[in-house]
Design an enzyme around this catalytic site. Sequence first.
Site, PDB file in Angstrom:
ATOM      1  CB  THR A  95      -0.911   0.036   1.244  1.00 53.35           C
ATOM      2  OG1 THR A  95      -1.662  -1.176   1.298  1.00 53.35           O
ATOM      3  CG2 THR A  95      -1.847   1.228   1.189  1.00 53.35           C
ATOM      4  CE  LYS A 170      -5.026  -1.431   1.472  1.00 54.59           C
ATOM      5  NZ  LYS A 170      -6.003  -2.205   2.259  1.00 54.59           N
ATOM      6  CE  LYS A 238       1.714   2.075   4.822  1.00 59.33           C
ATOM      7  NZ  LYS A 238       1.079   1.098   3.919  1.00 59.33           N
TER       8      LYS A 238
HETATM    9  N1  LIG Z   1      -1.302  -6.486   7.571  1.00 51.14           N
HETATM   10  C1  LIG Z   1      -2.429  -6.191   6.919  1.00 51.14           C
HETATM   11  O1  LIG Z   1      -3.540  -6.484   7.404  1.00 51.14           O
HETATM   12  C2  LIG Z   1      -2.408  -5.526   5.583  1.00 51.14           C
HETATM   13  C3  LIG Z   1      -1.313  -4.837   5.127  1.00 51.14           C
HETATM   14  N2  LIG Z   1      -1.369  -4.209   3.898  1.00 51.14           N
HETATM   15  C4  LIG Z   1      -0.204  -3.490   3.393  1.00 51.14           C
HETATM   16  O2  LIG Z   1       0.715  -4.474   2.953  1.00 51.14           O
HETATM   17  C5  LIG Z   1       2.063  -4.041   3.171  1.00 51.14           C
HETATM   18  C6  LIG Z   1       2.786  -5.053   4.056  1.00 51.14           C
HETATM   19  O3  LIG Z   1       2.090  -5.149   5.262  1.00 51.14           O
HETATM   20  P1  LIG Z   1       2.498  -6.195   6.412  1.00 51.14           P
HETATM   21  O4  LIG Z   1       2.914  -7.468   5.820  1.00 51.14           O
HETATM   22  O5  LIG Z   1       1.400  -6.162   7.391  1.00 51.14           O
HETATM   23  O6  LIG Z   1       3.759  -5.436   7.020  1.00 51.14           O
HETATM   24  P2  LIG Z   1       4.960  -5.997   7.897  1.00 51.14           P
HETATM   25  O7  LIG Z   1       5.398  -4.829   8.719  1.00 51.14           O
HETATM   26  O8  LIG Z   1       4.595  -7.267   8.583  1.00 51.14           O
HETATM   27  O9  LIG Z   1       6.086  -6.342   6.817  1.00 51.14           O
HETATM   28  C7  LIG Z   1       6.757  -5.323   6.121  1.00 51.14           C
HETATM   29  C8  LIG Z   1       7.730  -5.909   5.127  1.00 51.14           C
HETATM   30  O10 LIG Z   1       8.439  -4.812   4.507  1.00 51.14           O
HETATM   31  C9  LIG Z   1       9.849  -5.062   4.650  1.00 51.14           C
HETATM   32  N3  LIG Z   1      10.586  -3.792   4.691  1.00 51.14           N
HETATM   33  C10 LIG Z   1      10.348  -2.715   5.475  1.00 51.14           C
HETATM   34  N4  LIG Z   1      11.229  -1.739   5.204  1.00 51.14           N
HETATM   35  C11 LIG Z   1      12.065  -2.211   4.236  1.00 51.14           C
HETATM   36  C12 LIG Z   1      13.173  -1.669   3.538  1.00 51.14           C
HETATM   37  N5  LIG Z   1      13.613  -0.436   3.759  1.00 51.14           N
HETATM   38  N6  LIG Z   1      13.787  -2.444   2.618  1.00 51.14           N
HETATM   39  C13 LIG Z   1      13.343  -3.702   2.370  1.00 51.14           C
HETATM   40  N7  LIG Z   1      12.284  -4.270   2.995  1.00 51.14           N
HETATM   41  C14 LIG Z   1      11.654  -3.525   3.912  1.00 51.14           C
HETATM   42  C15 LIG Z   1       9.974  -5.862   5.936  1.00 51.14           C
HETATM   43  O11 LIG Z   1      11.214  -6.490   5.989  1.00 51.14           O
HETATM   44  P3  LIG Z   1      11.849  -6.961   7.418  1.00 51.14           P
HETATM   45  O12 LIG Z   1      11.218  -8.268   7.715  1.00 51.14           O
HETATM   46  O13 LIG Z   1      13.302  -7.027   7.174  1.00 51.14           O
HETATM   47  O14 LIG Z   1      11.488  -5.885   8.425  1.00 51.14           O
HETATM   48  C16 LIG Z   1       8.799  -6.812   5.772  1.00 51.14           C
HETATM   49  O15 LIG Z   1       9.106  -7.840   4.863  1.00 51.14           O
HETATM   50  C17 LIG Z   1       1.937  -2.633   3.772  1.00 51.14           C
HETATM   51  O16 LIG Z   1       2.023  -1.693   2.749  1.00 51.14           O
HETATM   52  C18 LIG Z   1       0.539  -2.633   4.399  1.00 51.14           C
HETATM   53  O17 LIG Z   1       0.010  -1.340   4.506  1.00 51.14           O
HETATM   54  C19 LIG Z   1      -2.457  -4.305   3.080  1.00 51.14           C
HETATM   55  C20 LIG Z   1      -3.561  -4.999   3.486  1.00 51.14           C
HETATM   56  C21 LIG Z   1      -3.624  -5.643   4.768  1.00 51.14           C
HETATM   57  O1  LIG Z   2      -5.012  -2.674   4.788  1.00 51.06           O
HETATM   58  C1  LIG Z   2      -5.582  -3.358   5.602  1.00 51.06           C
HETATM   59  C2  LIG Z   2      -6.758  -4.143   5.332  1.00 51.06           C
HETATM   60  O2  LIG Z   2      -7.287  -4.791   6.269  1.00 51.06           O
HETATM   61  O3  LIG Z   2      -7.197  -4.151   4.171  1.00 51.06           O
END
Ligand SMILES: NC(=O)C1=CN([C@@H]2O[C@H](COP(=O)(O)OP(=O)(O)OC[C@H]3O[C@@H](n4cnc5c(N)ncnc54)[C@H](OP(=O)(O)O)[C@@H]3O)[C@@H](O)[C@H]2O)C=CC1
Ligand SMILES: O=CC(=O)O
Length: 292
Positions: A95, A170, A238
């Site tokens: 996102t 989104k 965010k």
């Molecule tokens: N969780 C949810 O319910 C939902 C989330 N989203 C969106 O999906 C995306 C991922 O969410 P989610 O899985 O929950 O997040 P997490 O915080 O669990 O995971 C984030 C990921 O991004 C990586 N990351 C962060 N910073 C960097 C960087 N500088 N360079 C490389 N990799 C990086 C992390 O790596 P590392 O493991 O090394 O920290 C990890 O793999 C977000 O944009 C979120 O808004 C969308 C729908 C639902």
């Molecule tokens: O981005 C979060 C979700 O639940 O969708």
Amino acid sequence: MEVGFLGLGIMGKAMSMNLLKHGFKVTVWNRTLSKCDELVEHGATVGETPAAVVKKCKYTIAMLSDPAAALAVVFEKDGVLDGICSGKGYIDMSTVDDETSTKISEAITAKGGSFLEAPVSGSKKPAEDGQLVILAAGEKALYEEAIPAFDIMGKKSFFLGPVGNGAKMKLVVNMVMGSMMNAFSEGLELADKSGLDPQTLLAVLDLGAISNPMFRLKGPTMIQGNYSPAFPLKHQQKDMRLALALGDENAVPMPVAAAANEAFKKARSMGLGDKDFSAVYETVRQFKPSSS
Ligand SMILES: NC(=O)C1=CN([C@@H]2O[C@H](COP(=O)(O)OP(=O)(O)OC[C@H]3O[C@@H](n4cnc5c(N)ncnc54)[C@H](OP(=O)(O)O)[C@@H]3O)[C@@H](O)[C@H]2O)C=CC1
Ligand SMILES: O=CC(=O)O
């Protein structure tokens, strides 16, 4: 079919696991490499860098935390741009805002690759169950190529046209969700403080016109003070911030979303950024159950 997957956080782990379980060959990479181990146990191979993954696979999916992460993985040394070329696709499901997505799209296409943004609606459980809603935009041919993977990860995919439209859709959806979560938190506290049973409030809400899966799922855990993260609060904040910027750009007044954003910021200042976004309840809650 060999696909790449970059970013194995809450969402990326569940989504890539589903692809593996349904017969895709998946090459994974995560900044913290140890998070690849569980996927390897289920048959994934590991690429040492984003560029290595992209070089190996016909198309590569990314699921990263925010615009800074999405840009870093593409533009830094050994990033996606160092592996992309004609005939390869890059699908960013993180996102982010439309400006970030457009920047990535322009860089990928300048190198001959094709680009699709495909953020998702739905959280940890829908990701585990392959029930996400996929909001794709960009290169139509890549969308069509990715449909078998989208059908595994999601229950419905939309193709919304040019790059930017998926990101915007989104952000609109999550702006509504974040605002609702704040109204819900205030309702729970108001019920409690005015002598009503919050559990009864949940039952009443669930039978009426504003019944919804989020209240049904989060209400009981919020009352218990259990904020085990499915959707981390820092990501919801965010999304509010990016949605407000979109409102700013389009001169759309959003006083409700602005107030909700302040509540999420307050929650972050209370150290709740890595908890579930429902922890915003703590910004208005006075009674704390002993388990919290
Ligand atoms: N969780 C949810 O319910 C939902 C989330 N989203 C969106 O999906 C995306 C991922 O969410 P989610 O899985 O929950 O997040 P997490 O915080 O669990 O995971 C984030 C990921 O991004 C990586 N990351 C962060 N910073 C960097 C960087 N500088 N360079 C490389 N990799 C990086 C992390 O790596 P590392 O493991 O090394 O920290 C990890 O793999 C977000 O944009 C979120 O808004 C969308 C729908 C639902
Ligand atoms: O981005 C979060 C979700 O639940 O969708």
